[in-house]
Scaffold this motif. Structure first.
Motif, PDB file in Angstrom:
ATOM      1  N   GLN A   1      11.192  63.599  14.799  1.00 48.50           N
ATOM      2  CA  GLN A   1      12.268  64.218  13.815  1.00 48.50           C
ATOM      3  C   GLN A   1      12.724  65.564  14.423  1.00 48.50           C
ATOM      4  O   GLN A   1      11.672  66.382  14.867  1.00 48.50           O
ATOM      5  CB  GLN A   1      11.578  64.450  12.528  1.00 48.50           C
ATOM      6  CG  GLN A   1      11.178  63.265  11.670  1.00 48.50           C
ATOM      7  CD  GLN A   1      12.345  62.178  11.670  1.00 48.50           C
ATOM      8  OE1 GLN A   1      13.405  62.621  11.238  1.00 48.50           O
ATOM      9  NE2 GLN A   1      12.279  60.977  11.913  1.00 48.50           N
TER      10      GLN A   1
ATOM     11  N   ALA B   1      23.293  61.888  13.912  1.00 47.55           N
ATOM     12  CA  ALA B   1      22.360  61.572  12.858  1.00 47.55           C
ATOM     13  C   ALA B   1      22.495  63.031  11.788  1.00 47.55           C
ATOM     14  O   ALA B   1      23.227  64.031  12.273  1.00 47.55           O
ATOM     15  CB  ALA B   1      21.197  61.855  13.455  1.00 47.55           C
TER      16      ALA B   1
ATOM     17  N   THR C   1      19.359  57.992  19.840  1.00 48.00           N
ATOM     18  CA  THR C   1      19.266  57.484  18.507  1.00 48.00           C
ATOM     19  C   THR C   1      20.122  56.353  18.724  1.00 48.00           C
ATOM     20  O   THR C   1      20.827  56.198  19.570  1.00 48.00           O
ATOM     21  CB  THR C   1      19.755  58.569  17.691  1.00 48.00           C
ATOM     22  OG1 THR C   1      19.807  58.069  16.526  1.00 48.00           O
ATOM     23  CG2 THR C   1      21.532  58.767  17.907  1.00 48.00           C
TER      24      THR C   1
ATOM     25  N   GLU D   1      23.726  52.908  21.750  1.00 50.74           N
ATOM     26  CA  GLU D   1      22.582  53.641  21.777  1.00 50.74           C
ATOM     27  C   GLU D   1      23.264  55.099  22.563  1.00 50.74           C
ATOM     28  O   GLU D   1      24.184  55.006  23.457  1.00 50.74           O
ATOM     29  CB  GLU D   1      21.602  53.413  23.184  1.00 50.74           C
ATOM     30  CG  GLU D   1      20.754  52.125  22.902  1.00 50.74           C
ATOM     31  CD  GLU D   1      19.807  51.817  23.543  1.00 50.74           C
ATOM     32  OE1 GLU D   1      19.944  52.095  25.160  1.00 50.74           O
ATOM     33  OE2 GLU D   1      19.263  50.658  23.789  1.00 50.74           O
TER      34      GLU D   1
ATOM     35  N   ALA E   1      24.439  55.726  11.212  1.00 55.96           N
ATOM     36  CA  ALA E   1      23.343  56.413  11.659  1.00 55.96           C
ATOM     37  C   ALA E   1      22.130  55.440  11.084  1.00 55.96           C
ATOM     38  O   ALA E   1      22.002  55.125  10.034  1.00 55.96           O
ATOM     39  CB  ALA E   1      22.941  57.832  11.239  1.00 55.96           C
ATOM     40  N   THR E   2      21.476  54.977  12.219  1.00 53.08           N
ATOM     41  CA  THR E   2      20.022  54.105  11.654  1.00 53.08           C
ATOM     42  C   THR E   2      18.726  55.042  11.407  1.00 53.08           C
ATOM     43  O   THR E   2      17.701  54.533  11.032  1.00 53.08           O
ATOM     44  CB  THR E   2      19.862  53.172  12.900  1.00 53.08           C
ATOM     45  OG1 THR E   2      19.690  53.809  14.096  1.00 53.08           O
ATOM     46  CG2 THR E   2      20.980  52.108  12.858  1.00 53.08           C
ATOM     47  N   ARG E   3      18.979  56.288  11.632  1.00 55.25           N
ATOM     48  CA  ARG E   3      17.982  57.390  11.181  1.00 55.25           C
ATOM     49  C   ARG E   3      18.488  58.377  10.703  1.00 55.25           C
ATOM     50  O   ARG E   3      19.624  58.564  10.458  1.00 55.25           O
ATOM     51  CB  ARG E   3      16.904  57.614  12.571  1.00 55.25           C
ATOM     52  CG  ARG E   3      17.700  58.569  13.463  1.00 55.25           C
ATOM     53  CD  ARG E   3      16.794  59.061  14.597  1.00 55.25           C
ATOM     54  NE  ARG E   3      17.475  59.744  15.486  1.00 55.25           N
ATOM     55  CZ  ARG E   3      17.374  61.196  15.342  1.00 55.25           C
ATOM     56  NH1 ARG E   3      16.870  61.612  14.366  1.00 55.25           N
ATOM     57  NH2 ARG E   3      18.100  61.915  16.289  1.00 55.25           N
ATOM     58  N   GLY E   4      17.612  59.438  10.127  1.00 55.39           N
ATOM     59  CA  GLY E   4      18.066  60.562   9.619  1.00 55.39           C
ATOM     60  C   GLY E   4      18.663  60.404   8.224  1.00 55.39           C
ATOM     61  O   GLY E   4      19.638  61.080   7.943  1.00 55.39           O
TER      62      GLY E   4
END
Length: 425
Positions: A6, A25, A357, A349, A382-385
């Protein structure tokens, strides 16, 4: 710089100082306003900041020693540049808990925005930002001194990043881009050397899977058209061997410069307009345009009110400049929850805040911020955050492609954002 994959605040700032590209993100801020609970926190999380502020004040009346309520009430003031409120409550939080890192961080930003650099130094030092402490200690006299009333620079190009002509220390023209996802003004190492800059602080940082050096100094003169800023804190980056990190542009103008001015991003007219922030200038730039609220989280992340895919009015990230072909980044479970068409078979990517990310193409039926509207336009999920660690929900952030038919003026005195179709007058 990163912990458990993170991004913390330091890596975000340093990545931006290294002239990173568009955010992919959700912006993070080391845990301010996490572990939410109670009516005041629920209001804050929903972006009802004024109501949350009153709720935190109510808590403090019955519990004057409540550190969290004091810190959060100060944070509410800081979001809207209400500095007297921010200082009062953040100082109270530190009186109650001298080691509260979040309060130190917020108060450091509060003093930074007001150009009280010396006052910010002990708070940067308290949170381990020794390079920032050295940098701001080295600034002698008032920073960001404005000379002239207006500077207009036509875009030399629009894509992949808008580029304008500037002058450093009276030298030959340089080609700078701009991005509100970056804090300070940054430049290439060779450009800094040509301008006669020497670092007052340096630090090795993580950047796109490797390490670079971030240097900090003070620029005597920065000129755009007929407007000049003097005594400007700036940064530049170099590889271990001293070479430039980024060669696409000579430098990048960040939010710290813009919030000292009345800034118009005239995408439709292909120009950047910087004005001395006077009431008359605001009246001229915003004529006939309804104001939207403007909030500044952290030291450079801009937010206003908008909607996406029928979400209704929500706090939205508002970014200007940078690169990328998406109109917006959709955060967390927003795409799934609002049933936004998403192409799961074509992951992309990329980098967000200089970290790897993955994003997914998606196509909201509508995005709206004031009079600016886009329909069925390419965005990225976004796939994270998914959790905005600024403490309030943000379903999406809009970027350069969204704004292209419009001109947008940012008033950091009244904390208003003005959107108008077509070229600026």
């Amino acid at each position: 710089m990163t912990t458990g994959g993170q991004w913390n605040r330091r890596s975000v700032l340093r990545g931006a100082a290294a002239m990173a590209g568009a955010v992919a993100a959700a912006p993070l801020l080391g845990g301010v306003a996490t572990a939410l609970g109670g009516d005041a926190d629920a209001l804050f999380k929903a972006g009802k900041f004024e109501e949350a502020g009153r709720a935190y004040e109510k808590i403090l009346k019955s519990d004057p020693a409540n550190v969290r309520a004091a810190r959060q009430r100060g944070y509410v003031g800081l979001l809207a540049n209400k500095f007297a409120d921010a200082e009062k409550y953040l100082q109270k939080a530190l009186e109650l808990a001298p080691g509260d890192m979040d309060a130190h961080q917020l108060l450091a930003d509060c003093y930074l925005r007001q150009d009280k650099l010396a006052a910010s130094v002990p708070h940067w030092r308290a949170i381990g930002e020794e390079s920032y402490a050295k940098w701001f200690s080295a600034v002698q006299g008032a920073p960001y001194q404005i000379h002239g009333d207006i500077g207009r620079a036509e875009f030399l190009r629009m894509d992949p990043m808008p580029q304008v002509e500037v002058s450093l220390n009276g030298g030959p023209p340089k080609h700078f881009t701009f991005y509100t996802g970056a804090p300070s003004m940054g430049m290439r190492s060779t450009v800094a050397k040509e301008a006669g800059l020497t670092p007052v602080a340096s630090q090795k940082i993580d950047y796109e899977g490797g390490q670079i050096w971030a240097h900090y100094g003070v620029l005597e003169s920065f000129k755009v058209g007929g407007l000049e800023l003097r005594n400007v804190p700036v940064g530049w980056s170099s590889t271990e061997s001293g070479e430039d990190v980024d060669t696409d542009n000579d430098g990048m103008i960040g939010t710290w410069v813009f919030y000292h001015l009345l800034t118009t991003f005239d995408y439709a007219g292909r120009s950047l307009i910087l004005r001395r922030p006077t009431p008359d200038a605001v009246k001229t730039a915003s004529a006939g345009t309804k104001p939207l609220p403007l909030w500044l989280a952290g030291d450079h992340y801009l937010h206003s009110i908008g909607s996406i895919a029928g979400s209704g009015p929500r706090v939205m990230g508002t970014n200007f400049g940078g690169s990328g072909v998406m109109a917006a980044v959709v955060f967390g479970d927003t795409a799934e929850r609002l049933k936004i068409r998403t192409d799961h078979d074509r992951p992309l990517e990329t980098f967000g805040h200089s970290a790897p990310t993955v994003v997914l193409p998606c196509y909201p039926e509508e995005i709206r911020v004031g009079s600016a509207v886009a329909r069925d336009i390419y965005c990225e999920a976004a796939t994270r955050g998914g959790t905005n660690e600024y403490g309030f929900d943000v379903p999406a952030a809009v970027f350069q492609c969204f704004w292209k038919p419009y001109n947008i003026t940012l008033d950091f005195t009244g904390m208003n954002l003005y959107v108008a179709p077509g070229k600026a007058t």
